[in-house]
Design a protein around this motif. Structure first.
Motif, short mmCIF file in Angstrom:
data_model
loop_
_atom_site.label_atom_id
_atom_site.label_comp_id
_atom_site.label_asym_id
_atom_site.label_seq_id
_atom_site.Cartn_x
_atom_site.Cartn_y
_atom_site.Cartn_z
N ASN B 2 7.81 42.86 -27.68
CA ASN B 2 8.15 43.99 -27.66
C ASN B 2 8.52 44.29 -26.03
N PHE B 3 7.69 43.69 -25.45
CA PHE B 3 7.88 43.69 -23.73
C PHE B 3 9.29 43.26 -23.57
N PHE B 4 9.90 42.12 -23.96
CA PHE B 4 10.95 41.65 -23.71
C PHE B 4 12.03 42.77 -24.21
N HIS B 5 12.11 43.12 -25.78
CA HIS B 5 13.03 43.74 -26.26
C HIS B 5 13.16 45.10 -25.55
N LYS B 6 12.11 45.94 -25.20
CA LYS B 6 12.26 47.18 -24.38
C LYS B 6 12.82 47.00 -22.92
N ALA B 7 12.38 45.95 -22.33
CA ALA B 7 13.10 45.60 -21.17
C ALA B 7 14.57 45.23 -21.21
N PRO B 35 20.18 35.56 -4.63
CA PRO B 35 18.68 34.88 -5.15
C PRO B 35 17.63 36.21 -5.29
N PRO B 36 17.08 36.65 -6.39
CA PRO B 36 16.31 37.70 -6.41
C PRO B 36 14.79 37.27 -5.61
N GLU B 37 14.74 36.06 -5.50
CA GLU B 37 13.59 35.67 -4.79
C GLU B 37 13.06 36.23 -3.34
N LEU B 38 14.27 36.61 -2.72
CA LEU B 38 14.21 37.16 -1.44
C LEU B 38 13.46 38.66 -1.56
N PHE B 39 13.97 39.26 -2.52
CA PHE B 39 13.28 40.63 -2.41
C PHE B 39 12.00 40.69 -3.02
N TYR B 40 11.54 39.52 -4.00
CA TYR B 40 10.39 39.30 -4.62
C TYR B 40 9.33 39.03 -3.36
N ALA B 41 9.91 38.08 -2.46
CA ALA B 41 8.92 37.78 -1.25
C ALA B 41 8.66 38.86 -0.46
N ALA B 42 9.53 39.72 -0.47
CA ALA B 42 9.43 40.98 0.47
C ALA B 42 8.44 42.25 -0.35
N GLY B 43 8.20 41.83 -1.45
CA GLY B 43 7.47 42.71 -2.19
C GLY B 43 8.26 44.05 -2.77
N LEU B 45 11.05 45.15 -5.57
CA LEU B 45 11.24 44.61 -7.16
C LEU B 45 12.84 44.61 -7.34
N PRO B 46 13.30 43.34 -7.32
CA PRO B 46 14.89 43.04 -7.75
C PRO B 46 15.17 43.36 -9.22
N VAL B 47 15.98 44.41 -9.42
CA VAL B 47 16.36 44.92 -10.77
C VAL B 47 18.04 44.39 -10.92
N ARG B 48 18.21 43.76 -11.87
CA ARG B 48 19.74 43.36 -12.34
C ARG B 48 20.22 44.79 -12.70
N LEU B 49 21.41 45.18 -12.03
CA LEU B 49 21.97 46.32 -12.59
C LEU B 49 22.85 45.98 -13.88
N ARG B 50 22.83 47.06 -14.94
CA ARG B 50 23.36 47.00 -15.99
C ARG B 50 23.89 48.54 -16.50
N GLY B 51 25.07 48.40 -17.54
CA GLY B 51 25.49 49.67 -17.92
C GLY B 51 25.03 50.12 -19.39
N VAL B 52 23.66 49.62 -19.87
CA VAL B 52 23.47 50.04 -20.98
C VAL B 52 23.22 51.63 -20.99
N GLU B 53 23.17 52.16 -22.22
CA GLU B 53 22.93 53.47 -22.71
C GLU B 53 23.76 54.39 -21.78
N THR B 54 25.10 54.11 -21.70
CA THR B 54 25.93 55.03 -21.29
C THR B 54 26.71 55.91 -22.40
N ALA B 201 14.77 39.89 -20.14
CA ALA B 201 13.78 40.72 -19.46
C ALA B 201 13.51 40.26 -18.04
N GLY B 202 13.61 38.92 -17.82
CA GLY B 202 13.30 38.37 -16.68
C GLY B 202 14.18 38.83 -15.57
N SER B 203 15.33 39.48 -15.70
CA SER B 203 16.20 40.06 -14.74
C SER B 203 15.87 41.37 -14.18
N VAL B 204 14.82 42.06 -15.11
CA VAL B 204 14.51 43.68 -14.69
C VAL B 204 12.82 43.86 -14.48
N THR B 205 12.16 42.66 -14.89
CA THR B 205 10.54 42.93 -14.82
C THR B 205 10.08 42.42 -13.67
#
Lengths: 274, 379, 466
Positions: B2-7, B35-43, B45-54, B201-205
């Motif tokens: 559920n965690f994955f599908h929701k995300a 590299p999202p690691e850059l943001f994660y390292a800065a505390g 949250l990197p979130v990949r932008l998407r076009g869902v739910e339009t 889910a890994g790209s948004v959580t």
């Protein structure tokens, strides 16, 4: 339908519920016992019931006498009485094989899309391509254009032969093509020249799909557009090969015939199992 | 699961909402070359932008022209409607022409719709080549982005924190490799839709939560509990896709199972480890510029084909479905080459063109995929 | 593609047509007029160029030579490179490589043949290049993909990052034909030290690729000779650009095309110098006398094309300007960005200089020149960035006294179709009426020329410009 063996061999049916028309054939493995084409209703269930009811009445049969029925076409999931559904691409291939046993390449232009197929000896699909664009390259394109010209769809076919100087039309998009047609009409271009341009635009779209398949062997064209001689003759030029037609049955019925062929095969296989 | 599908299927991800509530920052990004690691390292949250739910494209179409891919248009549409107002920042990357222009289109839409442009708005100029000068440029782009993050968010990305982020992301990558290995089995314990949701889910959580959930989920996968053994095995490749429904469409009542993919939101971007030794910035550059190749790198076709062939063999793929979003020239052209070269070695291929967004063409696509599966079955 | 098209080699067909056309002007005018009766297909285009006088005739000669070089390249032991109009050919001439410029050849085919490049466009689609991709390469590329042109030896492109669709088409060509490929790319900015250093590094790597392909080292003495010719050409272009700023401009609409076709095909070669000299000589008296270059003698309107022209049959697009008394004051392709042009000071990042003092200086010269070709120069970064599309357009509009701006392109242009609405909005804000045309500059089947013409006329009428 009830699965019920008839004494005189199996009688089967194919039902093709398309976006513009719905077709049904009753088949005994060799001959088409009856056939019917109707304009599709808004609800596929209704189309299927009506067309099959008519076909059965023509053959003087009752639904119980049909041993196996295969459904196909856009509305196939909604047909209430079928034993099985099969994609129209496979049905058209099988139907084409029955209509012309030497066919190796099949072009089917229906109301909503255009398919080209390469088929093997058994009539199974080896490769296929479909147009992924809007209405251009489909039967709907010709319908809309004929309406814009104020003529019947059957009249359009003769325009390629009658035209003196065919116009060039926006082939990539039906909306733009329609705008072009209106403009030509306003400029006083003859209906035949515009009609020929429409047939050529249509044929060019289809030729791209056919050529991309690298056609081999006999080419059979099915679907309603096969009756448009202008599109067929232009397509022959663009593909560089003769396109065969069939007198065995209305080419619009290919999908339903293919469905019936698959249905018949099922009854025979069942026999083998017994 | 559920965690994955929701995300994976909604913008309203509970973990993002929690993150925001705790007062921490969030940055959106558009491309697998960042590299999202850059943001994660800065505390952050990197979130990949998407076009869902339009629903509708009025804002997307107001800035973009008609002959443009619907993916950036839908991202812009969501931004214009304020659905991305939770972002503190966004990073645009020249993934392709249309994605690159999200820079101007979003900025100009920001003039007309106040509040939709995040305060931190950065262009990450990833080059289209990985030769020495391209690599050096990419390293500079990373360092300059780190500096911008420090200036704006007031966080120093130390080498230690960066290495920690790399190690955490690598842990997830190893788990995804395990998942991929399971999908190679004659009886995969997981459907393509579930696997894709798990990768997506890994790209948004938040990555720590994600990694834990992934580990737990993979550990309980069991092919005894599924009946995927006799399915026809499909692979999905082509344009950007973050729609699980497309995978479901291929699997549900079709007798087929999606066992592999090569997609921007999939394992193509998620696989491949970042080196944990040496300079972490260079390690990131090697992985992100050099190893996750996409047609934007031009001239890498033979490498891409080799990878596809390898996956097809390892995952015992029966057929490849190649989709491209209308106006996506890069994947459209590549799909045609793939089809030519894979059919030549006996791998059935299906090319389809579609729009990005809620599956508006379900019937058409299902019909084609259905016929394709029949083709494989009757071979 | 129709099967009969496969019977003809595309390069030979174009080459022999242009060879014959270039001879038209060798006889007496009456002979030429008579000859035109026998070439119904190429009559309109041939006559249009002949009517231009010496510049047109010189262009015919140049085009004829260009094809002759392609057709005879292999028998002369030279290699053929598939390339784009955005790439300066000087390096090829310095290394004795023969360029095949895809976009120029598509445009020419459309102008010379009534049915245009439709068969080749469609073949490229059949081969797998999406029909939504840019038609400018897709046309002539279709012929090469079908094996109907001379054999391409390798493929070179510099459009990644500026126009990915263009870059992608060349990548496709190389993969389809299985030929070596080198791709250059542009950063998001221009004129700053970092991007200039990148261009130099990228260009140097490209030269190593060319050296591998030809087996010959770059000869800097030869490069110096070519650059010396470029110097002469740039001086002439600067003069011609100054003429063009005059109101009325002494140049004809077609002069714009002649100016850039020559440069994209023969920059650094005497063929182009001849064209420029003819252009200069023809415009000079009119410039001195303050007379319009239009045949009507009256300049009613000055239109700046902010992207490309429309390569429909028979030069009909340029004829429209002539017939309506409208001055064409250049496009993104025709304007030149040498540091000597009058608008250089306003666009310092966009211009290049020529330095032949050392091999390193020459290398940097060609690298920076190449980075300032059309498209790569001003549509690489955001349209509103420094020296980019908007700034360049506003600068040119100011220097050339534009009354309005027209966008014409191809639906395959992801790049400009992703921000031309924003451009139009900003230009209108700056007081420049702006029209966006929906046609395809290389495929009349998208919108026929009559419809495009009507759209233009409608715009000029409604906005009270004509």
């Amino acid at each position: 339908m009830k699965q019920n063996s008839s004494k005189n061999g199996s009688i089967v049916a194919g039902c093709d519920v398309g976006s513009l028309t719905s077709k049904a054939v009753i088949f005994d493995g060799k001959r088409i016992l009856s056939q019917k084409i109707i304009r599709s209703k808004p609800r596929p269930e209704e189309s299927a019931r009506n067309v099959m009811g008519d076909a059965l009445a023509l053959a003087g049969l009752s639904p119980e006498q049909i041993e196996y029925c295969v459904g196909t076409g856009y509305g196939r999931e909604k047909i209430p009485f079928v034993n099985e559904t099969v994609s129209e691409i496979r049905c058209h291939a099988r139907g084409a094989k029955w209509l012309l046993p030497t066919a190796e390449t099949v072009i089917d232009i229906g109301g909503q899309d255009c398919k080209t197929m390469k088929i093997n000896r058994d009539g199974e699909v080896e490769r296929f391509m479909t147009n992924d664009k809007c209405a251009s390259g489909t039967g709907r394109f010709l319908e809309v254009m004929a309406r814009t010209l104020g003529i019947g769809i059957d009249e359009l076919g003769s325009h390629t032969r009658l035209a003196k100087s065919p116009v060039t039309l926006a082939a990539a998009c039906a909306v733009w093509a329609q705008a072009d047609v209106v403009q030509y009409l306003n400029n006083g271009v003859s209906v035949e020249d515009i009609g020929a341009g429409i047939n050529t635009a249509m044929a060019s779209r289809v030729a791209i799909l056919v050529n991309a398949l690298k056609p081999e062997g006999d080419i059979l064209m099915t679907g309603g557009v096969a009756r448009n001689q202008g599109v067929v003759s232009t397509l022959e030029k663009l593909v560089g090969r003769k396109i065969k037609k069939t007198r065995k049955a209305d080419p619009q019925l290919a999908g339903a015939i293919g469905a019936a062929c698959i249905a018949f095969m099922k009854t025979q296989n069942k026999g083998a199992e017994k | 699961m559920n965690f994955f599908h929701k995300a994976a299927s909604s913008l309203d991800v509970p973990e993002i909402i929690d993150w925001k509530k705790s007062g921490k920052k969030i940055v959106g990004y558009t491309c697998s070359y960042l590299p999202p690691e850059l943001f994660y390292a800065a505390g952050v949250l990197p979130v990949r932008l998407r076009g869902v739910e339009t629903d509708g494209l009025d804002i997307g179409d107001a800035y973009y022209g008609p002959f443009v891919c619907s993916y950036p248009k839908r991202i812009l549409q969501l931004a214009g409607k304020g659905r991305y107002n939770f972002l503190d920042g966004a990073v645009i990357t020249p993934g392709c022409d249309a994605m690159r222009r999200l820079d101007e289109c979003w900025r100009k839409a920001g003039d007309d719709h106040p509040g939709i442009l995040p305060g931190f708005f950065h262009f990450f100029d990833a080059p289209h080549k990985d030769e020495a000068h391209g690599f050096a440029w990419f390293v500079e782009e990373i360092r300059s982005l780190m500096e911008k993050i420090r200036e704006y968010f007031g966080v120093e990305i130390t080498e230690e924190r960066l290495l920690e982020a790399i190690q955490l992301y690598n842990r997830g990558r190893r788990l995804l490799s395990d998942l991929e290995a399971l999908r190679c089995n004659p009886a995969p314990p997981v459907s393509g839709a579930d696997a894709f949701a798990a990768v997506l889910a890994g790209s948004v959580t938040p990555r720590d939560l994600y990694t834990r959930a992934l580990e737990k989920w993979i550990a309980q996968l069991d092919s005894e509990k599924t009946d995927y053994r006799n399915r026809k095995r499909l692979m999905l490749v082509g344009s950007v896709n973050d729609d699980i429904e497309l995978v479901r469409l291929m699997e549900n009542d079709s007798g087929a199972l999606v066992v592999a993919e090569n997609l921007c939101f999939g394992v193509r971007a998620a696989g491949g480890l970042v080196a944990e030794t040496g300079d972490p910035v260079e390690a990131l550059a090697r992985r992100y510029l050099g190893e996750s190749i996409c047609p934007r790198m031009f001239g890498k076709y033979s490498e891409r084909l080799a990878r596809l062939k390898e996956t097809i063999q390892q995952h015992r793929v029966d057929g490849v479905v190649m989709q491209n979003i209308r106006f996506c020239d890069l994947h459209g052209a590549e799909n045609a080459l793939f089809e030519r070269d894979l059919e030549k070695i006996g791998v059935p291929c299906l090319r389809i063109e579609r729009e990005y967004g809620p599956l508006v063409e379900t019937g058409r696509i299902k019909m084609r995929i259905g016929a394709f599966i029949e083709r494989i079955q009757t071979r | 593609m129709r099967p009969e098209m496969r019977e003809y080699n595309y390069d030979w067909m174009m080459g022999s047509t242009l060879k014959a056309a270039s001879n038209l002007a060798n006889g007496f005018p009456k002979e030429a007029a008579l000859a035109l009766n026998y070439i119904p297909y190429a009559r309109g285009a041939s006559k249009a160029l002949m009517d231009e006088g010496d510049p047109g005739i010189q262009l015919f000669k140049l085009l004829s030579n260009y094809y002759e070089n392609i057709l005879l390249a292999h028998s002369r032991g030279k290699k053929l490179v598939a390339t784009s109009f955005c790439f300066s050919p000087v390096i090829f001439f310095a290394m004795d490589i023969v360029p095949v410029c895809m976009e120029m050849m598509t445009g020419l085919g459309n102008i010379l043949w009534k049915r245009g490049m439709s068969d080749y466009l469609d073949f490229a689609f059949e081969a797998g290049l999406p029909e939504t991709s840019c038609s400018s390469q897709r046309g002539s590329m279709g012929a090469y993909l079908a094996g109907l042109g001379e054999t391409i030896d390798f493929v070179l492109n510099n459009m990644a990052g500026a126009c990915d669709t263009n870059a992608n088409a060349f990548a496709f060509l190389s993969a389809y034909l299985n030929k070596p490929f080198y791709q250059m790319n542009s950063p998001n900015t221009i004129g700053d030290p970092r991007s200039e250093a990148y261009h130099l590094a990228d260009y140097s790597a490209m030269i190593r690729f060319l050296e591998e392909q030809t087996g010959e080292k770059l000869d800097y003495d030869r490069l110096a000779e070519i650059l010396a010719e470029v110097e002469i050409q740039d001086e002439l272009i600067t003069d011609v650009e100054e003429f063009h700023m005059l109101k009325p401009t002494p140049l004809t609409p077609l002069d714009n095309l002649i100016l850039y076709v020559g440069r994209f095909m023969f920059s650094g070669r005497v063929e182009y110098t001849n064209v420029l000299k003819a252009l200069y000589q023809k415009a000079l008296p009119k410039a001195r006398a303050g007379i319009s270059g239009l045949r009507s003698g009256e300049e009613k309107l000055r239109v700046l094309m902010i992207y490309i022209d429309h390569y429909t049959f028979d030069f009909n697009f340029w004829k429209w300007f002539e017939e309506n008394g409208v001055a064409h004051i250049g496009s993104q392709l025709s304007h030149h960005f040498r540091d000597t042009v009058p608008y250089a000071a306003d666009l310092p990042g966009s211009v290049y200089s020529v330095d032949t003092s050392s091999p390193a200086a020459m290398l940097n010269t060609v690298a920076q020149m190449n980075a300032r070709g059309p498209m790569v120069r001003s549509i690489r970064g955001p349209y509103d960035g420094p020296f980019m599309w908007l700034e360049e357009t506003l600068t040119l509009a100011r220097h050339f006294s534009a009354d309005c701006a027209v966008f014409n392109g191809t639906p395959g242009c992801r790049n400009t179709w992703s921000n031309n609405k924003l451009m139009a909005r900003d230009l209108e804000k700056a007081g420049i009426p702006t029209l966006i045309l929906n046609d395809d500059a290389f495929d009349d089947r998208v919108e026929n020329w009559d419809a495009t013409r009507e759209r233009m006329e409608e715009f000029f009428t409604i906005r009270g410009l004509l």
